[in-house]
Design a protein around this motif. Structure first.
Motif, short mmCIF file in Angstrom:
data_model
loop_
_atom_site.label_atom_id
_atom_site.label_comp_id
_atom_site.label_asym_id
_atom_site.label_seq_id
_atom_site.Cartn_x
_atom_site.Cartn_y
_atom_site.Cartn_z
N LEU A 26 0.69 -0.44 0.10
CA LEU A 26 0.43 0.34 0.29
C LEU A 26 1.31 1.35 -0.23
CD1 LEU A 26 -2.97 -1.27 1.95
CD2 LEU A 26 -3.14 -0.84 -0.20
N GLY A 27 2.14 0.64 0.10
CA GLY A 27 3.23 2.39 -0.15
C GLY A 27 2.69 3.04 0.84
N MET A 28 2.71 2.52 2.57
CA MET A 28 2.40 3.17 3.06
C MET A 28 3.34 3.02 4.49
SD MET A 28 -1.58 3.46 3.85
CE MET A 28 -2.81 4.15 2.48
N ASN A 29 3.33 3.64 5.81
CA ASN A 29 4.04 3.22 6.80
C ASN A 29 2.85 1.80 7.68
OD1 ASN A 29 2.44 4.15 8.88
ND2 ASN A 29 3.71 6.63 8.55
N GLU A 30 3.55 1.40 8.56
CA GLU A 30 2.89 0.14 9.52
C GLU A 30 1.89 0.89 9.59
OE1 GLU A 30 4.82 -2.52 11.52
OE2 GLU A 30 6.79 -2.89 9.08
N ASP A 31 1.76 1.93 10.54
CA ASP A 31 0.54 2.27 11.50
C ASP A 31 -0.54 2.83 10.43
OD1 ASP A 31 1.52 1.34 14.02
OD2 ASP A 31 2.64 3.99 13.62
N ASP A 32 0.34 3.79 9.35
CA ASP A 32 -1.20 3.86 7.95
C ASP A 32 -1.26 2.66 7.30
OD1 ASP A 32 -0.28 6.53 9.04
OD2 ASP A 32 0.76 6.83 7.48
N ALA A 33 -0.37 1.58 7.07
CA ALA A 33 -0.71 0.80 6.61
C ALA A 33 -2.96 -0.16 7.50
CB ALA A 33 -0.33 -0.32 5.79
#
Length: 197
Positions: free
Chosen positions: A142-149
């Protein structure tokens, strides 16, 4: 050269139309014998094909771009980096290519729209391919950091196991085919038979 239709499509965020507009314009100016190479919006044209998921057309366009343009317009090369990552299915690399370049104001809207569309596509891919997946892998896709994902997928109804950092995928509802009632088929057959005789 009249780019008003292209400008209007970009302004109205009708990004799905941009590739066709650019293709038609380039054919028109080529037919008129106009020397357009230096002022042609190659970056927009290239990204518009990537946006509509037409990587083959993007590849052919890339091959037709004059070397001088490739050397003197870094944004064209930055767009092609996205295309290369898509071609090689380097899912995380697509986001990296997007983030690594400081996009011009003219291209920023299309880049943002592509990034959002790509994230949705990757999310649907994850939904169809996995029943469980790690937070780390989800973040990569998803191209995000782990928290955002994690927050993103939790909003979509997924569940997380905090101990193992594994996500349980909530399958998207699938469309079921409507069964044809045999009596309706029989009536239709009789009606067609009646019409033919």
């Amino acid at each position: 050269m009249d780019f008003s239709s292209l400008t209007a499509a970009l302004a109205s965020k009708s990004y799905e139309k941009v590739a066709d507009i650019c293709d038609n314009l380039i054919l028109q100016v080529a037919a008129e014998g106009y020397a357009y190479q230096e002022e042609w919006p190659y970056a927009i044209h290239l990204l518009s094909h990537i946006y509509i998921d037409d990587i083959n057309s993007a590849r052919f366009l890339w091959k037709s771009i004059p070397p001088s343009i490739k050397e003197n317009q870094p944004e064209v090369n930055a767009v092609w980096k996205i295309g290369q990552k898509l071609w090689t299915r380097d899912y995380g690399g697509v986001y990296e290519a997007i983030r690594r370049f400081d996009w011009s104001q003219e291209l920023q809207g299309l880049v943002t729209a592509f990034s959002e569309l790509y994230t949705k596509k990757m999310f649907h891919l994850l939904c169809s391919a996995y029943s469980t997946i790690s937070v780390q892998d989800t973040a990569l896709f998803l191209g995000m950091n782990e928290d955002d994902a994690t927050n993103y997928v939790l909003q979509q109804g997924w569940a997380v196991d905090p101990a193992s950092l594994m996500l349980t995928v909530k399958k998207q509802p699938t469309m079921t085919e409507q069964k044809l009632d045999p009596s309706k088929l029989q009536r239709l057959t009789e009606y067609v038979f009646h019409l033919e005789h």
